[in-house]
Design a protein around this motif. Sequence first.
Motif, short mmCIF file in Angstrom:
data_model
loop_
_atom_site.label_atom_id
_atom_site.label_comp_id
_atom_site.label_asym_id
_atom_site.label_seq_id
_atom_site.Cartn_x
_atom_site.Cartn_y
_atom_site.Cartn_z
N SER A 57 -5.23 19.19 -31.70
CA SER A 57 -3.98 18.67 -31.13
C SER A 57 -2.80 18.95 -32.07
O SER A 57 -2.97 19.09 -33.29
CB SER A 57 -4.09 17.16 -30.88
OG SER A 57 -4.11 16.46 -32.10
N ARG A 58 -1.64 19.04 -31.50
CA ARG A 58 -0.42 19.31 -32.29
C ARG A 58 -0.17 18.17 -33.28
O ARG A 58 0.22 18.42 -34.42
CB ARG A 58 0.78 19.45 -31.36
CG ARG A 58 0.71 20.69 -30.49
CD ARG A 58 1.89 20.77 -29.56
NE ARG A 58 3.02 21.33 -30.31
CZ ARG A 58 4.28 21.14 -29.98
NH1 ARG A 58 4.60 20.39 -28.95
NH2 ARG A 58 5.25 21.68 -30.69
N GLU A 59 -0.37 16.94 -32.83
CA GLU A 59 -0.14 15.79 -33.71
C GLU A 59 -1.05 15.84 -34.93
O GLU A 59 -0.61 15.59 -36.06
CB GLU A 59 -0.35 14.47 -32.95
CG GLU A 59 0.68 14.18 -31.89
CD GLU A 59 0.35 14.79 -30.54
OE1 GLU A 59 -0.62 15.58 -30.44
OE2 GLU A 59 1.06 14.47 -29.57
N LYS A 64 -1.94 16.75 -40.64
CA LYS A 64 -2.82 17.38 -41.64
C LYS A 64 -2.03 18.31 -42.56
O LYS A 64 -2.11 18.19 -43.78
CB LYS A 64 -3.92 18.17 -40.91
CG LYS A 64 -4.88 18.90 -41.80
CD LYS A 64 -5.84 17.95 -42.44
CE LYS A 64 -6.88 18.73 -43.22
NZ LYS A 64 -7.78 17.85 -43.94
N ASN A 65 -1.29 19.23 -42.00
CA ASN A 65 -0.58 20.22 -42.80
C ASN A 65 0.80 19.77 -43.26
O ASN A 65 1.31 20.28 -44.25
CB ASN A 65 -0.46 21.54 -42.03
CG ASN A 65 -1.81 22.14 -41.74
OD1 ASN A 65 -2.70 22.12 -42.58
ND2 ASN A 65 -1.99 22.65 -40.53
N GLY A 66 1.38 18.83 -42.55
CA GLY A 66 2.71 18.37 -42.89
C GLY A 66 2.72 16.96 -43.48
O GLY A 66 3.67 16.22 -43.30
N ARG A 86 2.52 25.96 -40.63
CA ARG A 86 1.14 26.44 -40.63
C ARG A 86 0.29 25.49 -39.79
O ARG A 86 0.46 24.30 -39.82
CB ARG A 86 0.64 26.47 -42.08
CG ARG A 86 -0.51 27.38 -42.29
CD ARG A 86 -0.93 27.40 -43.73
NE ARG A 86 -1.94 26.35 -43.89
CZ ARG A 86 -1.94 25.44 -44.83
NH1 ARG A 86 -0.99 25.41 -45.73
NH2 ARG A 86 -2.89 24.54 -44.91
N GLY A 87 -0.63 26.01 -39.06
CA GLY A 87 -1.49 25.19 -38.22
C GLY A 87 -0.94 25.11 -36.80
O GLY A 87 -1.66 25.28 -35.84
N PHE A 102 5.70 10.65 -33.79
CA PHE A 102 6.12 9.27 -33.57
C PHE A 102 6.14 8.88 -32.09
O PHE A 102 5.96 7.72 -31.76
CB PHE A 102 7.49 9.02 -34.19
CG PHE A 102 7.50 9.06 -35.70
CD1 PHE A 102 6.34 8.85 -36.43
CD2 PHE A 102 8.67 9.31 -36.38
CE1 PHE A 102 6.35 8.88 -37.82
CE2 PHE A 102 8.69 9.34 -37.77
CZ PHE A 102 7.53 9.12 -38.49
N LYS A 103 6.35 9.87 -31.20
CA LYS A 103 6.32 9.58 -29.76
C LYS A 103 4.94 9.06 -29.36
O LYS A 103 4.83 8.17 -28.53
CB LYS A 103 6.64 10.84 -28.95
CG LYS A 103 8.10 11.14 -28.84
CD LYS A 103 8.31 12.36 -27.97
CE LYS A 103 9.74 12.82 -28.00
NZ LYS A 103 9.93 14.07 -27.25
N SER A 104 3.90 9.63 -29.94
CA SER A 104 2.54 9.24 -29.60
C SER A 104 2.05 8.04 -30.40
O SER A 104 1.15 7.33 -29.96
CB SER A 104 1.58 10.41 -29.85
OG SER A 104 1.94 11.52 -29.08
N PHE A 105 2.62 7.83 -31.59
CA PHE A 105 2.12 6.78 -32.49
C PHE A 105 3.27 5.96 -33.06
O PHE A 105 3.68 6.14 -34.21
CB PHE A 105 1.29 7.40 -33.61
CG PHE A 105 0.16 8.22 -33.09
CD1 PHE A 105 -0.98 7.63 -32.58
CD2 PHE A 105 0.27 9.61 -33.06
CE1 PHE A 105 -2.01 8.41 -32.07
CE2 PHE A 105 -0.75 10.38 -32.57
CZ PHE A 105 -1.89 9.79 -32.07
#
Length: 114
Positions: A57-59, A64-66, A86-87, A102-105
């Motif tokens: 998933s994008r989130e 993970k990478n950011g 990256r990713g 933040f939209k999802s969490f």
Amino acid sequence: QAVTHVVMDMNASYATLVPELFPNAQIVIDRFHIVQLMTRAINTIRTGIQHLLDKHSREYKIMKNGWRLFLKKYSNLETTHRKYMRGLNEYITEEEALTLVFKSFPVLEAAYLV
């Protein structure tokens, strides 16, 4: 009696001992330990959410990478210049990346904005 301030970390045993030894002292917690506590808290929330997500998933990829983005002050985030993330394999601003998560969490957003 002459000691007015005691700088310490957040160890509870020190907090009970200081008033006995230095009755006139005010306890001051040093900045390093405050920053360390906040960093651990945001990372614990972030990694806890990551474990619930699909690794594709994008989130998840942003978290993970950011991960450093979540430790950056909001006013210091890049808002106009898009960088390759990256990713995700796309160009995105740091603010857009955090907003997407933040939209999802909203729990993570609340912790970040404190």
